[in-house]
Design an enzyme around this catalytic site. Structure first.
Site, mmCIF file in Angstrom:
data_model
loop_
_atom_site.group_PDB
_atom_site.id
_atom_site.type_symbol
_atom_site.label_atom_id
_atom_site.label_comp_id
_atom_site.label_asym_id
_atom_site.label_seq_id
_atom_site.Cartn_x
_atom_site.Cartn_y
_atom_site.Cartn_z
ATOM 1 N N HIS A 192 0.835 -1.208 0.000
ATOM 2 C CA HIS A 192 0.000 0.000 0.000
ATOM 3 C C HIS A 192 0.868 1.256 0.000
ATOM 4 O O HIS A 192 0.539 2.246 -0.636
ATOM 5 C CB HIS A 192 -0.894 0.029 1.250
ATOM 6 N N ASP A 227 -5.229 6.019 2.553
ATOM 7 C CA ASP A 227 -5.334 4.608 2.164
ATOM 8 C C ASP A 227 -6.728 4.063 2.479
ATOM 9 O O ASP A 227 -7.391 4.498 3.426
ATOM 10 C CB ASP A 227 -4.278 3.800 2.928
#
Ligand code: UDP
Length: 496
Positions: A18, A121
């Site tokens: 990520h 995120d």
């Protein structure tokens, strides 16, 4: 007069799959004129500060803002601040708790930094409320394929797996333009069994619907059907701006700096793998990697070693250092020695300079756990794949690669299982590995066709990030839209 420059704060989730694409994305925004701040912790910043410093020296307005990870409070040693450092379920729980505890510090920073927009995120659903409080847009950062997002959406909504007699019975994923089948066992645990994680993931998907929009590290030419499905049926405003890794890291030094591997491997090792690859014919080496998180138990490693050796093809295999310590009585060391003697295989311990290896002309294919970044990176290098999904959304990605894009061979994994809960039983036998390697690296028609399709997608990946390409235009269009929002907000304040 108020500055027209966009002030954007990025909040990456501390796991390489990520964090790496979000840092690349943040750097792209800065390269296109935004003032960028990345919030992260001390241990995490070391893997990418070099790239930020170099962008800053090149005149881009980009910086990092550090917050304190609560190591002592959650009972972790200093420096363990990333999901990839978790070697057991217990440790993973502590790291996740530590990340959760950062919320207050982050909220204060959001206020102090006065951003025009936050890009956070997907794992931070609570940031939607923060953005609402500040009256600014939150962009959801989705770090996997459109296909996985769509498949997960329709399985959550229609629950086609419920009511099947067995976990191994196949169901067709509803709502998709292709007919794709999978089994309940291949779904992530949070979908199969209701738990705390089920609520968390549901919240995450709802937060996407309540966000201003989603930034996707994919590109139009790769998944246009699923990009469209996301925008229309799922009603998400999306911008495909990938592959960000190829876009943000155009030269070798950047590729290295961005991945912090200079700190981990020493220069000597680096020269060695490069020399080894240089000595091999074009397209002859298979790169084998299970990403940044998966740690395989001894028996799995044994099957892989035998499978690779018996296939007779050249390979580079990345093995995590912690794998090596687990009760193998020196099996891997022996194997490494044997491979050195036969010159057939090369083991990289712990962390590989993946982009450099994939781009090397000798590399001809990859065995991948179907992490989205690895798929994009090998695709960008025009490489076909052996799909060996392990956990999370990797089984959807396997379907995309093998059945829709047709650039890969499945090795035949039956169960979705977090690596930390692996038993000692081997999930894939060496014979299966040999079979898949022979198809992929052999000279048969299937291999030729997969290789050709991968190459074409690799070319498309390169074009889409150039001026005038889809991803390039999408990024520019998104920046323009955020600027207009900023302008209208400023006007509204003036008129008040
Ligand atoms: N990576 C790397 N060297 C390694 C292992 C991973 O550079 O030895 C990078 C890889 O290039 C990719 C990321 O770490 O950018 C892993 O992300 P992915 O989505 O493929 O899988 P995950 O680690 O999230 O399972």
């Amino acid at each position: 007069m108020e500055s027209q420059q966009l002030n954007i704060v990025f909040l990456p989730y501390p796991t390489p799959g990520h964090m790496i694409p979000m840092i690349d994305t943040a750097r792209l925004f800065a390269k296109h004129g935004a003032n960028v701040t990345i919030i992260t912790t001390h241990a995490n910043v070391s893997s990418f500060q070099k790239a930020i410093d170099s962008d800053f020296s090149a005149g881009h307005s980009i910086k990092t803002q550090l917050i304190q990870f609560p190591s002592a409070q959650v009972g972790l040693p200093d420096g363990v601040e990333n999901i990839k450092d978790g070697t057991s379920l217990e440790m993973l729980g502590k790291i996740t708790r530590g990340i959760w505890m950062l919320q207050d510090q982050i909220e204060i920073l959001f206020q102090d930094l006065e951003p025009d927009c936050i890009v956070t995120d997907m794992m931070y659903p609570w940031t939607v409320q923060c953005a609402a409080k500040l009256g600014i847009p939150r962009l959801h950062f989705y770090s996997s394929s459109y296909f996985s997002n769509c498949a997960c959406h329709f399985i959550r909504k229609c629950k086609p797996h419920e009511g099947l007699v067995s976990d191994t019975n196949k169901f067709t994923i509803p709502g998709l333009p292709h007919s794709i089948q999978m089994t309940t066992l291949q779904l992530p645990d949070w979908m199969r069994n209701k738990s705390f994680a089920t609520g968390y993931f549901e919240e995450m998907f709802e937060s996407e619907e309540r966000s201003y929009g989603t930034i996707c590290n994919s590109f139009h030419e790769l998944e246009s059907d699923y990009e469209k499905l996301c925008k229309t049926i799922m009603g998400i405003k999306c911008w495909s701006i990938g592959p960000v890794s190829a876009w943000a890291n155009k030269d070798d030094d950047e590729k290295k700096a961005n991945r912090g591997h200079m700190e981990i491997n020493n220069i000597g090792n680096e020269q060695e793998w490069l020399n080894w690859l240089n000595s091999k014919p074009n397209d002859s080496v298979l790169y084998v990697s299970f990403g940044s998180l998966t740690r395989l138990p001894h028996l799995h490693l044994v099957e892989i070693a035998h499978g690779l050796e018996n296939s007779g093809h050249n390979f580079i295999w990345v093995v995590r250092k912690k794998d090596r310590d687990e009760g193998g009585n020196g099996f891997l060391q022996e194997f490494e020695k044997r491979m050195k003697e036969s010159d057939k295989g090369y083991i990289i311990w712990n962390w590989a300079p993946q982009l450099l290896i994939l781009d090397h002309p000798a590399t001809g294919g990859i065995v991948t756990h179907c992490g989205w970044n690895s798929i994009l990176e090998s695709l960008n290098a025009g490489l076909p794949m052996i799909a060996w999904p392990v956990f999370a959304e990797q089984f959807y990605n396997e379907k995309l690669v093998t059945e829709i894009l047709k650039i890969g061979v499945p090795v035949g994994v039956k169960e979705n299982k977090l690596w930390a809960s692996f038993g000692e039983e081997a999930i894939v036998r060496s014979e299966e590995i040999v079979k898949a390697v022979e198809i992929l690296m052999g000279s048969g028609q299937d291999s030729k066709e997969m290789r050709m399709r991968a190459k074409m997608l690799g070319d498309a990946a390169k074009r889409t990030i150039e001026e005038g390409g889809h991803s390039y235009n999408n990024l520019i269009q998104l920046i323009d839209e955020l600027k207009s929002l900023k302008k209208s907000k400023a006007l509204a304040v003036k008129e008040d």
